[in-house]
Write a protein that holds these residues in place. Structure first.
Motif, PDB file in Angstrom:
ATOM      1  N   ARG A  25      34.212  34.253  30.830  1.00  0.00           N
ATOM      2  CA  ARG A  25      35.331  35.165  30.654  1.00  0.00           C
ATOM      3  C   ARG A  25      35.774  35.737  32.009  1.00  0.00           C
ATOM      4  O   ARG A  25      36.964  35.820  32.291  1.00  0.00           O
ATOM      5  CB  ARG A  25      34.934  36.296  29.706  1.00  0.00           C
ATOM      6  CG  ARG A  25      36.006  37.339  29.490  1.00  0.00           C
ATOM      7  CD  ARG A  25      35.451  38.530  28.678  1.00  0.00           C
ATOM      8  NE  ARG A  25      36.307  39.665  28.677  1.00  0.00           N
ATOM      9  CZ  ARG A  25      36.501  40.517  29.694  1.00  0.00           C
ATOM     10  NH1 ARG A  25      35.890  40.324  30.819  1.00  0.00           N
ATOM     11  NH2 ARG A  25      37.304  41.551  29.584  1.00  0.00           N
ATOM     12  N   ILE A  26      34.798  36.099  32.835  1.00  0.00           N
ATOM     13  CA  ILE A  26      35.119  36.660  34.151  1.00  0.00           C
ATOM     14  C   ILE A  26      35.825  35.620  35.011  1.00  0.00           C
ATOM     15  O   ILE A  26      36.807  35.923  35.690  1.00  0.00           O
ATOM     16  CB  ILE A  26      33.842  37.181  34.840  1.00  0.00           C
ATOM     17  CG1 ILE A  26      33.317  38.405  34.096  1.00  0.00           C
ATOM     18  CG2 ILE A  26      34.104  37.524  36.298  1.00  0.00           C
ATOM     19  CD1 ILE A  26      31.957  38.881  34.568  1.00  0.00           C
ATOM     20  N   TYR A  79      39.522  35.865  36.689  1.00  0.00           N
ATOM     21  CA  TYR A  79      39.833  35.601  38.098  1.00  0.00           C
ATOM     22  C   TYR A  79      40.981  34.590  38.214  1.00  0.00           C
ATOM     23  O   TYR A  79      41.875  34.739  39.046  1.00  0.00           O
ATOM     24  CB  TYR A  79      38.612  35.055  38.829  1.00  0.00           C
ATOM     25  CG  TYR A  79      37.637  36.093  39.309  1.00  0.00           C
ATOM     26  CD1 TYR A  79      37.979  37.009  40.297  1.00  0.00           C
ATOM     27  CD2 TYR A  79      36.347  36.145  38.795  1.00  0.00           C
ATOM     28  CE1 TYR A  79      37.074  37.948  40.753  1.00  0.00           C
ATOM     29  CE2 TYR A  79      35.432  37.088  39.243  1.00  0.00           C
ATOM     30  CZ  TYR A  79      35.798  37.980  40.225  1.00  0.00           C
ATOM     31  OH  TYR A  79      34.900  38.909  40.672  1.00  0.00           O
ATOM     32  N   HIS A 107      38.505  43.736  35.855  1.00  0.00           N
ATOM     33  CA  HIS A 107      37.230  43.156  36.266  1.00  0.00           C
ATOM     34  C   HIS A 107      36.143  44.219  36.177  1.00  0.00           C
ATOM     35  O   HIS A 107      36.363  45.369  36.549  1.00  0.00           O
ATOM     36  CB  HIS A 107      37.342  42.592  37.690  1.00  0.00           C
ATOM     37  CG  HIS A 107      38.241  41.406  37.772  1.00  0.00           C
ATOM     38  ND1 HIS A 107      37.779  40.113  37.673  1.00  0.00           N
ATOM     39  CD2 HIS A 107      39.581  41.297  37.923  1.00  0.00           C
ATOM     40  CE1 HIS A 107      38.785  39.272  37.778  1.00  0.00           C
ATOM     41  NE2 HIS A 107      39.894  39.966  37.928  1.00  0.00           N
ATOM     42  N   ASN A 152      33.269  44.646  37.807  1.00  0.00           N
ATOM     43  CA  ASN A 152      32.488  45.004  38.991  1.00  0.00           C
ATOM     44  C   ASN A 152      33.231  45.990  39.884  1.00  0.00           C
ATOM     45  O   ASN A 152      34.414  46.256  39.694  1.00  0.00           O
ATOM     46  CB  ASN A 152      32.152  43.748  39.799  1.00  0.00           C
ATOM     47  CG  ASN A 152      31.226  42.827  39.027  1.00  0.00           C
ATOM     48  OD1 ASN A 152      30.320  43.278  38.341  1.00  0.00           O
ATOM     49  ND2 ASN A 152      31.464  41.542  39.131  1.00  0.00           N
ATOM     50  N   VAL A 187      34.779  42.624  43.546  1.00  0.00           N
ATOM     51  CA  VAL A 187      35.803  41.835  42.844  1.00  0.00           C
ATOM     52  C   VAL A 187      36.700  41.127  43.851  1.00  0.00           C
ATOM     53  O   VAL A 187      36.978  39.939  43.731  1.00  0.00           O
ATOM     54  CB  VAL A 187      36.640  42.729  41.900  1.00  0.00           C
ATOM     55  CG1 VAL A 187      37.878  41.999  41.403  1.00  0.00           C
ATOM     56  CG2 VAL A 187      35.794  43.183  40.728  1.00  0.00           C
ATOM     57  N   TYR A 224      36.949  37.211  44.209  1.00  0.00           N
ATOM     58  CA  TYR A 224      38.279  36.716  43.866  1.00  0.00           C
ATOM     59  C   TYR A 224      38.805  35.733  44.910  1.00  0.00           C
ATOM     60  O   TYR A 224      39.481  34.766  44.569  1.00  0.00           O
ATOM     61  CB  TYR A 224      39.231  37.905  43.704  1.00  0.00           C
ATOM     62  CG  TYR A 224      40.678  37.523  43.676  1.00  0.00           C
ATOM     63  CD1 TYR A 224      41.209  36.868  42.571  1.00  0.00           C
ATOM     64  CD2 TYR A 224      41.514  37.788  44.756  1.00  0.00           C
ATOM     65  CE1 TYR A 224      42.540  36.512  42.549  1.00  0.00           C
ATOM     66  CE2 TYR A 224      42.836  37.438  44.728  1.00  0.00           C
ATOM     67  CZ  TYR A 224      43.351  36.793  43.629  1.00  0.00           C
ATOM     68  OH  TYR A 224      44.661  36.435  43.605  1.00  0.00           O
ATOM     69  N   ALA A 243      29.789  37.046  42.459  1.00  0.00           N
ATOM     70  CA  ALA A 243      30.181  37.529  41.136  1.00  0.00           C
ATOM     71  C   ALA A 243      29.042  37.510  40.127  1.00  0.00           C
ATOM     72  O   ALA A 243      29.000  38.360  39.224  1.00  0.00           O
ATOM     73  CB  ALA A 243      31.349  36.702  40.610  1.00  0.00           C
TER      74      ALA A 243
END
Length: 105
Positions: free
Chosen positions: A2-3, A7, A51, A53, A58, A62, A101
């Motif tokens: 998902r993260i 991104y 996000h 974090n 991030v 990213y 991440a």
């Protein structure tokens, strides 16, 4: 995962927000492209807030995803095939992104 997809969505919003003014400035397209560009950059900023974090982490992670999405953009939108050097670079950047991440919490 998902993260990672968050991104990717963030990177697409930033690239679209920057590519549309490029079309206006460099290729003589309509100034009206600045409206969806501004909306896309606003979406980019909003997506960054989703996000989980800390902001600095991030942004650091990213960067790796942005490089990957930019090379996919180069290939699919601009019709330029990435070189093996591009692919090597994006592999390194994604490895760095994953380390940042997905570190143990």
């Amino acid at each position: 995962m998902r993260i990672f997809f968050l991104y990717v969505a963030t990177a697409i919003a930033e690239i679209v927000g920057c590519y549309l003014p490029y079309l206006w400035l460099r290729q003589g397209r309509s100034v009206a492209l600045l409206i969806p560009a501004a909306l896309s950059l606003a979406a980019f900023a909003w997506l960054l807030t989703l996000h989980p974090n800390a902001a600095g982490r991030v942004y650091a992670a990213y960067g790796g995803v942005y490089i990957c999405v930019a090379l996919i953009w180069l290939w699919l939108v601009e019709g330029i095939s990435p070189t093996r050097w591009d692919l090597a670079g994006v592999t390194c950047s994604l490895l760095g992104m994953a380390i940042i991440a997905f570190q143990p919490r």
